[in-house]
Enzyme design. Sequence first.
Site, PDB file in Angstrom:
ATOM      1  N   CYS A  89       0.812  -1.224   0.000  1.00 22.69           N
ATOM      2  CA  CYS A  89       0.000   0.000   0.000  1.00 22.69           C
ATOM      3  C   CYS A  89       0.841   1.267   0.000  1.00 22.69           C
ATOM      4  CB  CYS A  89      -0.948   0.008   1.199  1.00 22.69           C
ATOM      5  SG  CYS A  89      -2.149  -1.335   1.175  1.00 22.69           S
ATOM      6  N   HIS A 346      -9.026   3.786  -1.631  1.00 21.60           N
ATOM      7  CA  HIS A 346      -7.633   3.372  -1.452  1.00 21.60           C
ATOM      8  C   HIS A 346      -7.145   2.624  -2.694  1.00 21.60           C
ATOM      9  CE1 HIS A 346      -3.987   1.859   0.129  1.00 21.60           C
ATOM     10  NE2 HIS A 346      -4.434   0.903   0.922  1.00 21.60           N
ATOM     11  N   CYS A 376       0.121   1.964   6.736  1.00 19.83           N
ATOM     12  CA  CYS A 376       0.449   0.555   6.934  1.00 19.83           C
ATOM     13  C   CYS A 376       0.558  -0.139   5.584  1.00 19.83           C
ATOM     14  CB  CYS A 376      -0.598  -0.117   7.811  1.00 19.83           C
ATOM     15  SG  CYS A 376      -2.285   0.024   7.198  1.00 19.83           S
TER      16      CYS A 376
END
Length: 390
Positions: A89, A346, A376
Amino acid sequence: MSDAVIVGAVRTPVGRRKGSLAGVHPVDLSAHVLRALAERTGLDPAQVDDVFWGCVSQVGEQSWNIARNAVLAAGWPESVPGTTLDRQCGSSQQALHFAAATVLSGQADLVVAGGVESMTRVPMGSSVAGGMPFSDQIRDRYRGVEGFADEAPLPFNQGVGAELIARRWRFSRTQLDEYALASHEKAAAAQDAGAFDPELAPVPLADGGKFAADEGIRRDTSLEKLGELATPFRADGVVTAGSASQISDGAAALAVTTSEWASRHGLRPLARIHTAVVAADDPVTMLTAPIPATAKALRRAGLGIEEIGVYEVNEAFAPVPLAWLAETEADPERLNPRGGAIALGHPLGGSGARIMTTMLQHMRDNEIRYGLQTMCEGGGMANATIVELV
């Protein structure tokens, strides 16, 4: 002393899965923000030394080095190289870190950092492609650890990690739902005020229209509606789709150089990359590394958390920023002031650059000196970046 500065930042609006950007190839989505970045900053693409591009699912339409393909699709000179990277991510946030390090070292003068993910066209997890990324040695190391599903093809699960965090910090279902609702409310207020407009590059669509606004914001949600959602990761759990980040499509790009080079070439610095770190933590819980990453960044920067005027902590799941707040004792009013991934979405490889673009705009609008971004990442990692307005 040389420094690394951001001289431009732009992003697409974020599209829902199977939403407005579903018909746009991820290479073209990337090319769109590259062109917009050059147009808005006035930079000459021929002077770009490299393009660092984050992308998590590097398969199918996102394979074969999407960074280079984006450069070619953008119409930039063939002399401009590009490379694609994966820190899960945090891929495009890592791209920004690499860009800063490259110009600081003198290996390049001007680097573009950013990323993309079309989670509609290249579904999350598709890069596994039938293989097994976790060997027996990894399974042997974590066998028996709560949350590690030894018999599963993918034994590490972010949703389960979010549930473990909620239990460890004793977050209730109500707390998570309240946080999720606030994310939508903040994002809606920012959208209504036009706060996102300066950072957006509307995307032309095949039907002749333009996709011009983030479409994940749920204005009609409520605590009652959120309370009706199932808990897919544990039957008795507290995490739902409503308190998780949205599966999304989008891209973002930033231009990085030194103050000296920017001055010589008529580019205006927006912010200095003050401190950039990466950290790692337990890969089973997976989502707690923003806490040690933040501590590491503040220590290296010589700053206290109270000196940071805005914090962007990626809302992979609501327990992540809530645990971060509990451990850092940061001011909750400074956290994700324009909403986060729960409301905005996201798009994995593009999220780091998207968040930085939004944070920079908020800092400029409110004359905030320092901003901190952390997120994270799969495998229990996290990047943290402190930028200083100039």
